[in-house]
Design an enzyme around this catalytic site. Structure first.
Site, PDB file in Angstrom:
ATOM      1  N   ILE A 154     -12.787  -1.526  -2.735  1.00 32.83           N
ATOM      2  CA  ILE A 154     -12.105  -0.648  -1.767  1.00 32.83           C
ATOM      3  C   ILE A 154     -12.721   0.745  -1.781  1.00 32.83           C
ATOM      4  CG2 ILE A 154      -9.903   0.455  -1.188  1.00 32.83           C
ATOM      5  CD1 ILE A 154      -8.546  -2.104  -2.338  1.00 32.83           C
ATOM      6  N   ASP A 173     -17.352   6.445 -11.596  1.00 28.35           N
ATOM      7  CA  ASP A 173     -17.075   5.038 -11.873  1.00 28.35           C
ATOM      8  C   ASP A 173     -17.999   4.605 -13.018  1.00 28.35           C
ATOM      9  OD1 ASP A 173     -16.890   2.252 -11.969  1.00 28.35           O
ATOM     10  OD2 ASP A 173     -16.468   2.101  -9.828  1.00 28.35           O
ATOM     11  N   CYS A 232      -3.863   5.846  -2.793  1.00 25.94           N
ATOM     12  CA  CYS A 232      -3.421   4.606  -2.152  1.00 25.94           C
ATOM     13  C   CYS A 232      -3.729   3.412  -3.055  1.00 25.94           C
ATOM     14  CB  CYS A 232      -4.115   4.421  -0.801  1.00 25.94           C
ATOM     15  SG  CYS A 232      -3.660   5.654   0.428  1.00 25.94           S
ATOM     16  N   ALA A 233      -3.880   3.671  -4.359  1.00 21.62           N
ATOM     17  CA  ALA A 233      -4.272   2.608  -5.297  1.00 21.62           C
ATOM     18  C   ALA A 233      -3.072   2.082  -6.072  1.00 21.62           C
ATOM     19  CB  ALA A 233      -5.340   3.131  -6.243  1.00 21.62           C
ATOM     20  N   ASP A 258       0.631   6.782  -1.147  1.00 25.56           N
ATOM     21  CA  ASP A 258       1.188   5.511  -0.663  1.00 25.56           C
ATOM     22  C   ASP A 258       1.853   4.746  -1.799  1.00 25.56           C
ATOM     23  OD1 ASP A 258       1.552   3.455   1.337  1.00 25.56           O
ATOM     24  OD2 ASP A 258      -0.028   2.320   0.324  1.00 25.56           O
ATOM     25  N   GLU A 263       8.670   2.235  -8.108  1.00 26.95           N
ATOM     26  CA  GLU A 263       8.872   1.728  -6.755  1.00 26.95           C
ATOM     27  C   GLU A 263       9.964   0.662  -6.759  1.00 26.95           C
ATOM     28  OE1 GLU A 263       5.203   0.432  -5.013  1.00 26.95           O
ATOM     29  OE2 GLU A 263       4.215   2.358  -5.264  1.00 26.95           O
ATOM     30  N   HIS A 281       4.082   2.279   0.283  1.00 29.27           N
ATOM     31  CA  HIS A 281       3.135   1.268  -0.199  1.00 29.27           C
ATOM     32  C   HIS A 281       2.666   0.373   0.959  1.00 29.27           C
ATOM     33  CE1 HIS A 281       1.890  -0.832  -4.170  1.00 29.27           C
ATOM     34  NE2 HIS A 281       0.989  -1.053  -3.242  1.00 29.27           N
ATOM     35  N   LEU A 282       2.044   1.026   1.936  1.00 31.92           N
ATOM     36  CA  LEU A 282       1.597   0.333   3.146  1.00 31.92           C
ATOM     37  C   LEU A 282       0.116  -0.030   3.123  1.00 31.92           C
ATOM     38  CD1 LEU A 282       3.380   2.508   5.896  1.00 31.92           C
ATOM     39  CD2 LEU A 282       4.166   0.367   4.874  1.00 31.92           C
ATOM     40  N   GLY A 283      -0.559   0.218   1.995  1.00 31.23           N
ATOM     41  CA  GLY A 283      -2.008   0.038   1.953  1.00 31.23           C
ATOM     42  C   GLY A 283      -2.504  -1.276   2.522  1.00 31.23           C
ATOM     43  N   ALA A 284      -1.800  -2.347   2.210  1.00 30.07           N
ATOM     44  CA  ALA A 284      -2.247  -3.668   2.678  1.00 30.07           C
ATOM     45  C   ALA A 284      -1.422  -4.171   3.856  1.00 30.07           C
ATOM     46  CB  ALA A 284      -2.154  -4.666   1.526  1.00 30.07           C
TER      47      ALA A 284
END
Length: 531
Positions: A154, A173, A232-233, A258, A263, A281-284
């Site tokens: 991602i 990374d 958003c992870a 997100d 949660e 939590h709309l990422g997907a």
């Protein structure tokens, strides 16, 4: 008998139909995942469990999952699955990391735009009949430096999209090579450097002990004044209290989240702060992504249950359907080698050393490692499989080492397994011939050519005349029918070994009678599962 799968969360009908089309029996119960007691009551009937996030696969649930072989999560996150308990139970845990990559990356980009231009607040103000044009002064993305923490699947897409927006992209990374960074067109940096230089910071790493609170108070205070944070992870990557304090002080100019540490987030220290954009939590959450991950998990689970292919597993080496066909005989050989040596070893095992020679060294060695260890462990714990065996070995403190080498003998390839126990060291080697049947080719350093039989008898003795006759006579006297046998010896008059193939398992009294003769140094009945 066809495998049986339970779908306990909401999955598309198309995905459910994939199971049916592949000949798998499926029960579609999308509300069952929220009823843990009912789920525990029925889970024992199923070979596979397909879930989203509502179903909690706990150690307690797995205790009742007597037939379960695989859990498939339609999505990336598997926080709702106890992976350690699943591994010990021998259950593969799969996710679908690629089905929603673009959707999640696009959401991160959208959140970055939203916080840069204060779009949600400006929208709410305009809906309220206000015209506060001067209040919502934003910043451009073009020319700004984006710091990406985690440049994997991602994160890599975010890097690509950001470069298209003419942003300068720097990435932290530890697993990214310089070659990959160059290919992506990003600058590889250390975290300290990223914190100091980035105008926007976006996170794309899983939540682990290493990444938890990676944006801690200390690290947030190292960031450039006016930075904007996007997550958003996973919740828990950012210290929310510290972020709130730095937003109030003006050091952080804005944040877009997100995901949250807890949660569903119905109350959070970041709520209602200026220039904080929050989504649930709309990422997907796009139509395409939900369909993609549902179809992907159905295909993966079907491939495993029907063909033995392992894809996107979190606790088992991956093996494609094509690999499974080629690997099948070698996996069986690895299990038999482990099974032989495991049944021969009666004291505590300290180390397992595996050598892969020639063509065997070019195969999926992680899968073969798991097969060897499973074969060894099954001797004392029959319920162990390729998933649970490595975890069990680690739990027992067994050291596992592997060596790969080019062809060094008469065979195109072979596997040699050496086990070091409290009292001795044992080794066995084997190969796969063109008929795809596993063969034992060396035991205790003595060359031999032995197929694997369901019921076998292994003996050692001094190489003297009359031993084979005595062996046949004893077996006959005890009603054990000898189907075949094979011999090997180190040298004339030295140590010799024999493997006898029997029609049925040897009776304990027959073994005792053979030991009582004093002819045989070792008498060991062996059992193998063929096919």
């Amino acid at each position: 008998m066809a495998p049986k799968v339970l779908v306990s969360d909401s999955l598309s009908e198309t995905a459910v139909q994939i199971f049916r089309d592949r000949g798998i029996e499926v029960d579609f119960e999308p509300k069952l995942g929220k009823d843990k007691d009912k789920l525990a009551e029925v889970i024992g009937k199923y070979d596979g469990l397909a879930i989203r996030s509502a179903t909690k696969v706990t150690a307690k649930l797995l205790e009742n999952a007597t037939n379960l072989k695989v859990v498939g999560r339609a999505g990336i996150g598997t926080d709702n699955v106890d992976k350690e308990a699943a591994s010990k139970k021998g259950v593969i845990v799969m996710n679908t990391p690629f089905g929603n990559m673009i959707t999640t990356a696009e959401h991160a980009i959208a959140m970055m735009f939203a916080v840069a231009r204060q779009i949600p607040e400006a929208s709410a103000s305009t809906h309220a009949g206000k015209w506060e044009k001067s209040k919502f002064m934003g910043v451009e993305l073009s020319g700004k430096t984006l710091g990406v923490i985690g440049a994997g699947n991602i994160g890599g897409i975010v890097c690509d999209r950001a470069r298209g927006l003419k942003m300068k992209v720097i990435a932290f990374d530890p697993f990214m090579s310089q070659e990959k960074a160059d290919k992506m067109g990003v600058e590889k940096v250390e975290l300290e450097d990223l914190l100091k230089r980035a105008d926007f910071i976006t996170l794309h790493v899983p939540l682990t002990e290493q990444t938890k609170n990676i944006l801690s108070r200390e690290n947030l205070e190292k960031t450039k004044k006016g930075v904007r944070i996007i997550n958003c992870a996973r919740g828990g990557l950012v210290d929310e209290e510290a972020l709130a304090d730095l937003l109030k002080s003006g050091h952080v100019a804005g944040a877009a989240l997100d995901v949250f540490a807890e949660e569903p987030a119905t109350n959070n220290v970041l709520f209602n702060l200026p220039n904080v954009v929050c989504t649930p939590h709309l990422g997907a959450s796009t139509t395409e992504a939900q369909e993609n991950v549902a179809l992907q998990v159905a295909e993966q689970m079907s491939n495993y249950l029907l063909d033995g292919a392992v894809e996107n597993a979190l606790n088992m080496p991956s093996m494609t359907a094509e690999e499974a066909k080629v690997m099948g005989p070698w996996v069986k050989l690895a299990q038999h080698l482990g099974g032989f040596i495991g049944q021969m070893t009666e004291d505590a095992i300290k180390a397992i050393n595996i050598t892969y020679d020639g063509s065997a060294a070019e195969l999926n060695l992680k899968a073969l490692d798991a097969a060897v260890v499973a074969g060894i462990m099954k001797a004392s714990q029959p319920e162990v499989n390729m998933v649970s065996a490595p975890a069990l070995a680690k739990e027992r403190g067994i050291q596992i080492s592997t060596t790969s080498q080019t062809q060094s003998g008469a065979y195109d390839g072979y596997i040699k397994v050496t086990v070091v126990s409290e009292t001795k060291e044992r080794s066995i080697a084997g190969t796969v011939f063109s008929d795809a049947k596993p063969r034992f080719i060396q035991i205790k350093g003595i060359n031999i050519d032995a197929e694997v039989g369901e019921h076998m008898l292994y003996t050692t003795n001094e190489d003297v005349p009359g031993v084979i006759g005595k062996l046949g006579t004893l077996l006959g006297e005890h009603g054990a029918n000898l189907a075949n046998f094979t011999l090997g010896r180190a040298k004339a008059g030295g140590e010799a070994i024999a493997i006898a193939y029997l029609d049925e398992a040897l009776k304990p009294e027959t073994v005792e009678a053979m030991k009582a003769t004093g002819i045989f140094k070792q008498v060991k009945p062996l059992e193998f599962i063929l096919g």
